[in-house]
Design a protein around this motif. Sequence first.
Motif, short mmCIF file in Angstrom:
data_model
loop_
_atom_site.label_atom_id
_atom_site.label_comp_id
_atom_site.label_asym_id
_atom_site.label_seq_id
_atom_site.Cartn_x
_atom_site.Cartn_y
_atom_site.Cartn_z
N TRP A 200 -5.78 -67.19 -30.68
CA TRP A 200 -6.45 -65.89 -30.68
C TRP A 200 -5.84 -64.98 -29.61
O TRP A 200 -5.82 -63.76 -29.76
CB TRP A 200 -7.94 -66.07 -30.46
CG TRP A 200 -8.75 -64.85 -30.72
CD1 TRP A 200 -9.60 -64.23 -29.84
CD2 TRP A 200 -8.81 -64.06 -31.92
NE1 TRP A 200 -10.19 -63.13 -30.42
CE2 TRP A 200 -9.72 -63.01 -31.70
CE3 TRP A 200 -8.19 -64.16 -33.16
CZ2 TRP A 200 -10.01 -62.05 -32.67
CZ3 TRP A 200 -8.49 -63.21 -34.13
CH2 TRP A 200 -9.38 -62.18 -33.87
N GLY A 201 -5.31 -65.58 -28.55
CA GLY A 201 -4.66 -64.80 -27.51
C GLY A 201 -3.45 -64.06 -28.03
O GLY A 201 -3.12 -62.96 -27.56
N GLY B 205 -11.08 -59.13 -27.36
CA GLY B 205 -10.87 -60.34 -28.14
C GLY B 205 -11.95 -61.38 -27.91
O GLY B 205 -12.41 -62.05 -28.85
N SER B 206 -12.40 -61.51 -26.66
CA SER B 206 -13.48 -62.46 -26.35
C SER B 206 -14.78 -62.05 -27.02
O SER B 206 -15.53 -62.89 -27.54
CB SER B 206 -13.69 -62.55 -24.84
OG SER B 206 -12.60 -63.20 -24.22
N GLY C 121 -7.51 -70.86 -27.62
CA GLY C 121 -7.28 -69.69 -26.78
C GLY C 121 -5.94 -69.05 -27.04
O GLY C 121 -5.81 -67.83 -27.11
N GLN D 16 -9.41 -65.39 -23.39
CA GLN D 16 -8.76 -64.11 -23.68
C GLN D 16 -8.51 -63.27 -22.44
O GLN D 16 -7.44 -62.65 -22.29
CB GLN D 16 -9.59 -63.32 -24.71
CG GLN D 16 -9.71 -64.01 -26.05
CD GLN D 16 -8.40 -64.61 -26.51
OE1 GLN D 16 -7.42 -63.90 -26.73
NE2 GLN D 16 -8.35 -65.93 -26.67
N GLY E 125 -8.11 -58.15 -23.86
CA GLY E 125 -8.56 -59.54 -23.83
C GLY E 125 -10.07 -59.65 -23.88
O GLY E 125 -10.63 -60.51 -24.57
N SER F 163 -4.77 -60.84 -29.32
CA SER F 163 -5.18 -59.92 -28.25
C SER F 163 -3.97 -59.35 -27.52
O SER F 163 -3.90 -58.14 -27.24
CB SER F 163 -6.09 -60.65 -27.25
OG SER F 163 -7.25 -61.14 -27.88
N ASN G 258 -11.08 -69.74 -28.04
CA ASN G 258 -10.96 -68.34 -28.46
C ASN G 258 -11.69 -67.42 -27.51
O ASN G 258 -11.17 -66.39 -27.08
CB ASN G 258 -11.57 -68.15 -29.85
CG ASN G 258 -10.71 -68.66 -30.99
OD1 ASN G 258 -11.05 -68.48 -32.14
ND2 ASN G 258 -9.60 -69.31 -30.72
#
Length: 393
Positions: free
Chosen positions: A313-314, A147-148, A310, A261, A144, A317, A257
């Motif tokens: 995109w999560g 991803g952030s 979030g 994450q 995560g 991740s 986004n």
Amino acid sequence: MSEKPADSLAGGRSSWLPLVALFTSVFSVCISFGGLTPLISLTLEARGIDGALIGLVVAAQPIGTIVAAGFVPRLLRRFGTADTILACGLVSALMAALLPVFSSVPAWLLLRFVAGLAAAGPWIVTETWINAIATTGGRGRIVGLYGSVMAAGFVVGPLLLTAVGTEGALPFMAFALLLAVALLPIFLTRDKAPRLQVANKPKYAHILFAAPTLFAAAILAGFVDIAFFSFLPIWGLRNGMEQSFAVTLLTVFVTGNVVLQYPLGWLGDRLGYRVAMVLCGLVCLVAPAIASQALGAPWLLVVTLFFWGGAAWGIYSIALAALGVRFRGTLLAAANAVFVIAYEAANIVGPPVAGAAVDYWPQHGLMILMGGVGGLFVLLVMSRLGRPQPLEE
């Protein structure tokens, strides 16, 4: 350089130094990628180049990445973890630096295609490295954070572009320098790179069908992100919003986004990655309907897009973390290659499909399409909610 076996690093404190190096490198790379794409589009537009050709130049990089992804495990086996990232990263930096030197459209097509070939190496190897050293209990949170960092880099890239401008060679050289600087953390920690084992002849089709949910997650994330970057402001304008507010909606989406994450990774660690993907998928299913009904309530629209960003995109991740559990040993790098191919394929297909939806139904086509994609993903994940055994060679 002697690389340690990946298992010797898992869960140890020594894993944090390479993680910091990897995150720093990824941040720099994503700033460059996030700024180069609009820079190329704006430069070609200023030259009077046809929009279809601009789109082809932009698409040349993900096409190159798709072509090269299947060969990355071979490079990894031959050259090792850190050296593969360093060599491919140097090529990426060189391709960016050559853009202002060879300015014709055919030259840019070639340079962007080669840049895409080179980008596959660091992308796949970095994600495989992170998954190899992430502890089982905290894997979702570590991925995560990754991803952030990626999302934050893509946000900073266009902001940096506004600072350096779009004229002359300076902006191209600035982004090429960022790609080169990104290699420094990897070089300094190359002695801590794990020796990632790679299958001699990975069966990519077998990998794909062994975990379709995970690769569908990559497709969904790539599709939603690229479609929104291309058409969310247009959707806002066609629904009567001021241009500044329509652009702000994209900023809100991207902020989700970045911010969500780590919490979503924690949720995946606690509840299980498939359950977390279902929850994120449900957000992607419901959010389009809420957004369409919230045109007269700006605060509700902003909140919806924040959590939607979030969740979209999560899904990437969380699926990446699940990839490290589902595929082990020599299969991990090959599985990550398929994951990247799925994401990049969605990046190529997303804009024309979303554009067709917007043309067919100017006000609501984008949201109907997004809701349909989210619904298909939820159905797929829920149909496979069993407990598959890890695959290992």
